[in-house]
Design a protein around this motif. Structure first.
Motif, PDB file in Angstrom:
ATOM      1  N   THR A 138       4.246 -10.553 -14.454  1.00  0.00           N
ATOM      2  CA  THR A 138       5.142 -10.824 -13.329  1.00  0.00           C
ATOM      3  C   THR A 138       6.005  -9.590 -13.087  1.00  0.00           C
ATOM      4  O   THR A 138       6.273  -8.807 -14.012  1.00  0.00           O
ATOM      5  CB  THR A 138       6.050 -12.031 -13.609  1.00  0.00           C
ATOM      6  N   GLY A 139       6.461  -9.437 -11.847  1.00  0.00           N
ATOM      7  CA  GLY A 139       7.295  -8.287 -11.557  1.00  0.00           C
ATOM      8  C   GLY A 139       7.594  -8.140 -10.087  1.00  0.00           C
ATOM      9  O   GLY A 139       7.324  -9.043  -9.285  1.00  0.00           O
ATOM     10  N   PHE A 140       8.149  -6.994  -9.736  1.00  0.00           N
ATOM     11  CA  PHE A 140       8.470  -6.715  -8.343  1.00  0.00           C
ATOM     12  C   PHE A 140       8.371  -5.223  -8.072  1.00  0.00           C
ATOM     13  O   PHE A 140       8.377  -4.392  -8.993  1.00  0.00           O
ATOM     14  CB  PHE A 140       9.887  -7.209  -7.991  1.00  0.00           C
ATOM     15  N   GLU A 141       8.282  -4.879  -6.785  1.00  0.00           N
ATOM     16  CA  GLU A 141       8.340  -3.506  -6.290  1.00  0.00           C
ATOM     17  C   GLU A 141       9.206  -3.507  -5.048  1.00  0.00           C
ATOM     18  O   GLU A 141       9.128  -4.436  -4.236  1.00  0.00           O
ATOM     19  CB  GLU A 141       6.947  -2.990  -5.915  1.00  0.00           C
ATOM     20  N   SER A 167       0.846  -1.192   0.000  1.00  0.00           N
ATOM     21  CA  SER A 167       0.000   0.000   0.000  1.00  0.00           C
ATOM     22  C   SER A 167       0.882   1.242   0.000  1.00  0.00           C
ATOM     23  O   SER A 167       2.063   1.193   0.317  1.00  0.00           O
ATOM     24  CB  SER A 167      -0.916   0.025   1.223  1.00  0.00           C
ATOM     25  N   HIS A 168       0.251   2.358  -0.338  1.00  0.00           N
ATOM     26  CA  HIS A 168       0.921   3.646  -0.269  1.00  0.00           C
ATOM     27  C   HIS A 168      -0.113   4.695   0.110  1.00  0.00           C
ATOM     28  O   HIS A 168      -1.266   4.623  -0.326  1.00  0.00           O
ATOM     29  CB  HIS A 168       1.564   4.019  -1.602  1.00  0.00           C
ATOM     30  N   VAL A 169       0.292   5.676   0.936  1.00  0.00           N
ATOM     31  CA  VAL A 169      -0.614   6.737   1.373  1.00  0.00           C
ATOM     32  C   VAL A 169       0.078   8.079   1.183  1.00  0.00           C
ATOM     33  O   VAL A 169       1.234   8.249   1.571  1.00  0.00           O
ATOM     34  CB  VAL A 169      -1.019   6.560   2.854  1.00  0.00           C
ATOM     35  N   GLU A 170      -0.637   9.040   0.563  1.00  0.00           N
ATOM     36  CA  GLU A 170      -0.170  10.420   0.469  1.00  0.00           C
ATOM     37  C   GLU A 170      -1.175  11.311   1.174  1.00  0.00           C
ATOM     38  O   GLU A 170      -2.388  11.092   1.080  1.00  0.00           O
ATOM     39  CB  GLU A 170      -0.014  10.841  -0.990  1.00  0.00           C
ATOM     40  N   PHE A 186      13.895   3.301  -4.459  1.00  0.00           N
ATOM     41  CA  PHE A 186      12.787   2.468  -4.920  1.00  0.00           C
ATOM     42  C   PHE A 186      13.144   1.870  -6.271  1.00  0.00           C
ATOM     43  O   PHE A 186      14.065   2.321  -6.970  1.00  0.00           O
ATOM     44  CB  PHE A 186      11.498   3.293  -5.040  1.00  0.00           C
ATOM     45  N   GLY A 187      12.392   0.850  -6.654  1.00  0.00           N
ATOM     46  CA  GLY A 187      12.508   0.246  -7.974  1.00  0.00           C
ATOM     47  C   GLY A 187      11.267  -0.572  -8.271  1.00  0.00           C
ATOM     48  O   GLY A 187      10.626  -1.089  -7.348  1.00  0.00           O
ATOM     49  N   ASP A 188      10.895  -0.697  -9.543  1.00  0.00           N
ATOM     50  CA  ASP A 188       9.775  -1.563  -9.915  1.00  0.00           C
ATOM     51  C   ASP A 188       9.953  -2.059 -11.340  1.00  0.00           C
ATOM     52  O   ASP A 188      10.657  -1.451 -12.155  1.00  0.00           O
ATOM     53  CB  ASP A 188       8.418  -0.874  -9.722  1.00  0.00           C
ATOM     54  N   TYR A 189       9.319  -3.178 -11.615  1.00  0.00           N
ATOM     55  CA  TYR A 189       9.447  -3.806 -12.931  1.00  0.00           C
ATOM     56  C   TYR A 189       8.235  -4.698 -13.150  1.00  0.00           C
ATOM     57  O   TYR A 189       7.739  -5.346 -12.217  1.00  0.00           O
ATOM     58  CB  TYR A 189      10.719  -4.640 -13.018  1.00  0.00           C
ATOM     59  N   VAL A 190       7.719  -4.734 -14.378  1.00  0.00           N
ATOM     60  CA  VAL A 190       6.645  -5.648 -14.738  1.00  0.00           C
ATOM     61  C   VAL A 190       6.897  -6.168 -16.151  1.00  0.00           C
ATOM     62  O   VAL A 190       7.338  -5.430 -17.032  1.00  0.00           O
ATOM     63  CB  VAL A 190       5.262  -4.968 -14.627  1.00  0.00           C
ATOM     64  N   ARG A 191       6.653  -7.441 -16.333  1.00  0.00           N
ATOM     65  CA  ARG A 191       6.768  -8.092 -17.648  1.00  0.00           C
ATOM     66  C   ARG A 191       5.415  -8.734 -17.941  1.00  0.00           C
ATOM     67  O   ARG A 191       4.894  -9.507 -17.123  1.00  0.00           O
ATOM     68  CB  ARG A 191       7.869  -9.159 -17.619  1.00  0.00           C
ATOM     69  N   GLN A 236       5.129   6.669  -7.473  1.00  0.00           N
ATOM     70  CA  GLN A 236       5.106   5.656  -6.421  1.00  0.00           C
ATOM     71  C   GLN A 236       5.464   4.286  -6.983  1.00  0.00           C
ATOM     72  O   GLN A 236       5.160   3.972  -8.144  1.00  0.00           O
ATOM     73  CB  GLN A 236       3.722   5.613  -5.759  1.00  0.00           C
ATOM     74  N   PRO A 237       6.123   3.435  -6.180  1.00  0.00           N
ATOM     75  CA  PRO A 237       6.492   2.107  -6.668  1.00  0.00           C
ATOM     76  C   PRO A 237       5.282   1.331  -7.167  1.00  0.00           C
ATOM     77  O   PRO A 237       4.251   1.258  -6.497  1.00  0.00           O
ATOM     78  CB  PRO A 237       7.103   1.441  -5.423  1.00  0.00           C
TER      79      PRO A 237
END
Length: 784
Positions: free
Chosen positions: A644-647, A133-136, A667-672, A156-157
């Protein structure tokens, strides 16, 4: 429609009656008392703070050594949230036993912001959730908020933006967007037409929000199988849920920016008269066409035959302007509530208007030589022969909401909450003549919608909590004009859901289920579609130590086909395709797997999440290779697909002095994403991103500088071009001045400080509309 609306109103009345009966039962319960003492990280009493009992909506203001004393609190478990303008925030969980007094000390800190509450999924803290989750919130949100929701959250990630110009963009979460990401206002849908086309803006305003929550993973199934991508919930407080700690609380925010000559003003007043709480807020924003580092079109910037230069980029980009990218927005909201010791009942009204340009146009004009003589003659008679110009969207929404929540205080039934919203939405797509400036309406979109939700929180045994409820929604949608690629349609949804959570020692288990039905019919379509789906989730957490925990969850989701996917048949000029639906589409079934490790200490907070979303019958637009009306035909089709991916994100306190903290974040993120049958990449999938920054925070000063790198996207779908990578550098510095209860916040921020050309691979307009160039923005907020 009238019959359905009457049914919805009857359900709302029954909910009110249930709440009032429950409130009487709650008052009859033998209650306890909570006493709260507030200290800073050094153990000293804070100068002033607001202390809130979450769920009850009761808040008290304390100063110095004062204790916050909450009497007649029904037995049960509560979260105590404390916020001090000078010392930061803090959260503590307490358990109240009938006839006893609970004394608790809450430590507030500027660092980590006390682990934010997430009200969208159970009302716990981020550390307690089984899902990322993320909150602003606060001044940080108001200073960084963009003109569209997608761009506000795009840093955001795991979150990107569909970016159809500054006036319109929706969030893309883990590579999924459109109808797979639900945009909510206080738990109900936004009631607009933003899922129909990327040039249709969500009718929400980030700068007016108290908080924005982004939820990913299996917990999103509480809001439907179509929310498998994620949930974005905007809480703006227009239905008051508590009596303010002071008779009047107000904020005034003024903001100006250089890249589009932005002028922005927003104000809000919350107050109370006895048990009646009141809310008023308003916003006005006006921007001009924004500046870009070079030329708007890739074809103009890199003409054919200059491929080598195009790969390296121009040595000296000429400054320019992105035509037709201006935005003008106005918003007004008012609400009032009756607030008791154990809950509230309230209503609100919202008016939202926005007039924004669509960069690159829709391609309304036809190429020379493609028009027929009779069409030219007809245009001449109407006074706009050969007319070309910019396309703008004139959006209008009026919305009324009812909301209520009451603490029941029983051993089994804990709290009941009801929400009902009624929306009247329309927008006109307008062609503005280049020469005369005349505005001709090309297409009209109308969306009348109501939505209701009743949720009852309960506890099966000690150490458990849960909720069950029902959800209903009716949508009448109509498009008239050149872009009426979807026939008038009506959609009725009904769902029942159940959520349970158990904890024993270091182990926790969370499970949920949702059954939903959808009836969809369209004008000119003989057969009415009746679809149903079942979704379920299961998650577990293991606390290896006070600092380290492991989370694993799985979900089976069912996304029912929408009217656009079923019945589209016409030119969709915003995406430059001739869109064809398929009335025989099946529901889409997905299996989502999430695993995460979390580390949280006094000086470190980090989380790494990996995910896999496999879809049986993934619904997407497939290009057929044919053309219709000069546009490529895109057919809504189904095939198996996998995402598939990661955060990952981390915050580390480097050192602190007194009340000041120096922090590093990364931070980092990736999706395939690809079709499983042939490994063919899906279109508009975000590229790999990473970034890092340094920050400082103290009661008076705060600042942050960060660099973000987005890699080039070379894995592209058929008929899709690769996108170059880019690096952006942002920075901000803020100062807070206190004068008694009055606080002045001044924030100077800069984005894209190197004035780098950048284009989003997730955008349909990436070859026509780059991101804005360098911007310097000044924000001032007065609050008391």
């Amino acid at each position: 429609m009238k019959r359905l609306l009457a049914s919805g109103l009857r359900a709302a009345c029954l909910a009110v009656a249930f709440i009032l009966v429950g409130s009487g039962a709650a008052e009859a319960q033998v209650s306890g008392e909570i006493r709260v003492r507030v200290v800073d990280v050094g153990g000293d009493p804070v100068e002033e703070a607001d202390v809130r009992v979450v769920d009850l909506g009761r808040v008290l203001h304390v100063e110095g050594d004062e204790e916050a004393r909450f009497e007649r609190v029904p037995a049960g478990e509560y979260l105590i949230e404390v916020e001090s303008p000078r010392a930061g925030r803090g959260i503590r969980a307490v358990r109240v036993t009938a006839g006893e007094t609970v004394e608790v000390t809450v430590t507030v800190s500027l660092f980590f912001h006390g682990q934010e509450l997430v009200v969208s999924v159970g009302g716990g803290t981020q550390a307690d959730l089984y899902t990322p989750s993320h909150v602003e919130r606060g001044i940080d949100l108001r200073a960084s908020a963009q003109t569209s929701l997608g761009e506000t959250l795009a840093d955001q990630p795991g979150v990107n933006s569909s970016y159809h110009g500054p006036g319109s963009s929706r969030p893309i979460i883990r590579g999924l967007g459109g109808s797979r990401v639900r945009v909510l206002e206080s738990g109900l849908g936004s009631g607009d037409a933003s899922t129909t086309s990327p040039d249709h803006a969500p009718s929400v305003e980030a700068m007016a929000a108290d908080r924005i929550e982004v939820i990913r993973g299996p917990a999103t199934l509480l809001y439907g199988g179509s929310a498998v991508g994620g949930v974005v919930n905007i809480e703006d407080g227009r239905v008051p849920r508590e009596i303010p700690a002071h008779p009047v609380i107000a904020t005034l925010t003024l903001r100006g920016g250089t890249v589009a000559d932005e002028r922005n003003a927003a104000g809000r007043v919350d107050g109370a008269a006895g048990r009646i709480a009141l809310h008023l807020s308003g916003l006005y924003r006006k921007t001009q066409d924004y500046a870009i580092p070079g030329l708007a079109s890739i074809d103009e910037l890199h003409p054919p035959g200059e491929e080598e230069e195009a790969e390296e980029g121009p040595e000296e980009a000429l400054p320019g302007i992105l035509p037709n990218s201006s935005v003008e927005t106005a918003r007004f909201a008012g609400g009032l509530s009756y607030v008791g010791d154990n809950g509230f009942i309230g209503v609100s009204f919202l008016g939202y208007d926005s007039d924004y340009g669509v960069p690159g146009g829709h391609g309304h004009g036809e190429e020379e030589g493609e028009r027929h003589e009779d069409e030219d003659e007809e245009d001449e008679e109407e006074g706009h022969a050969g007319e070309e110009g910019d396309v703008r969207v004139d959006l209008r929404q009026r919305r009324a909401d009812f909301m209520a929540g009451w603490r029941l205080g029983g051993d089994f039934l804990k709290r009941v909450e009801a929400r009902f919203g009624l929306t009247d939405y329309q927008h006109f797509e307008i062609l503005v003549d280049d020469v005369s400036g005349d505005r001709d309406i090309e297409t009209r979109f109308f969306n009348n919608e109501w939505e209701g939700r009743l949720q009852v929180e309960h506890a099966l045994a000690e150490g458990s909590r849960g909720a069950f409820g029902i959800h209903a929604r009716n949508r009448d949608f109509e498009a008239i004009g050149e872009e009426a690629f979807v026939p008038p349609s009506s959609t009725l949804e009904f769902a029942a859901f159940l959520f349970e959570e158990f904890s024993v020692g270091r182990f926790g288990l969370q499970t949920g289920a949702r059954f939903e039905t959808r009836a969809t019919e369209a004008e000119g379509v003989v057969r009415r579609r009746n679809d149903r789906g079942f979704s379920a989730s299961l998650g577990g957490v293991f606390e290896a130590s006070e600092a380290v925990s492991f989370v694993v969850s799985a979900a089976r989701s069912a996304k029912l086909p929408s009217a656009e996917e079923l019945f589209s048949n016409g030119p969709h000029l915003a995406t430059q395709v001739f869109e064809l639906g398929d009335p025989e589409l099946d529901p889409e079934f997905g299996l989502s797997l999430d695993a995460a490790i979390r580390i949280g200490t006094e000086s470190v907070r980090t989380e790494l999440s990996v995910f896999s979303n496999s879809f049986d019958g993934f619904t997407y637009q497939a290009f057929t290779g044919e053309e219709e009306d000069g546009l490529v035909v895109a057919l809504w089709s189904q095939a198996d697909a996998v995402f598939t991916g990661f955060e990952a994100h981390a915050e580390v306190e480097l050192f602190h002095y007194g009340d000041g903290h120096f922090v590093m974040d990364a931070f980092g993120d990736y999706v395939r994403a690809e079709l499983t049958a042939n490994d063919q990449p899906l279109p508009r999938i975000p590229a790999f991103r990473f970034g890092a920054g340094l920050g400082h925070e103290s009661p008076a000063w705060h600042g942050h500088v960060r660099a973000r790198r987005t890699a080039g996207q070379e894995r592209v779908a058929a008929f899709e071009e690769p996108t170059d990578g880019y690096t952006l550098i942002d920075a901000s510095v803020g100062y807070r001045i206190f004068q008694g209860r009055v606080a002045h916040d001044i924030v100077l921020s800069g984005t894209n400080l190197t004035d780098r050309e950048a284009r989003s691979h997730t955008s349909f307009l990436k070859e026509l509309a780059p991101f804005p160039g360098r911007e310097i923005r000044l924000t001032y907020q007065l609050s008391f």
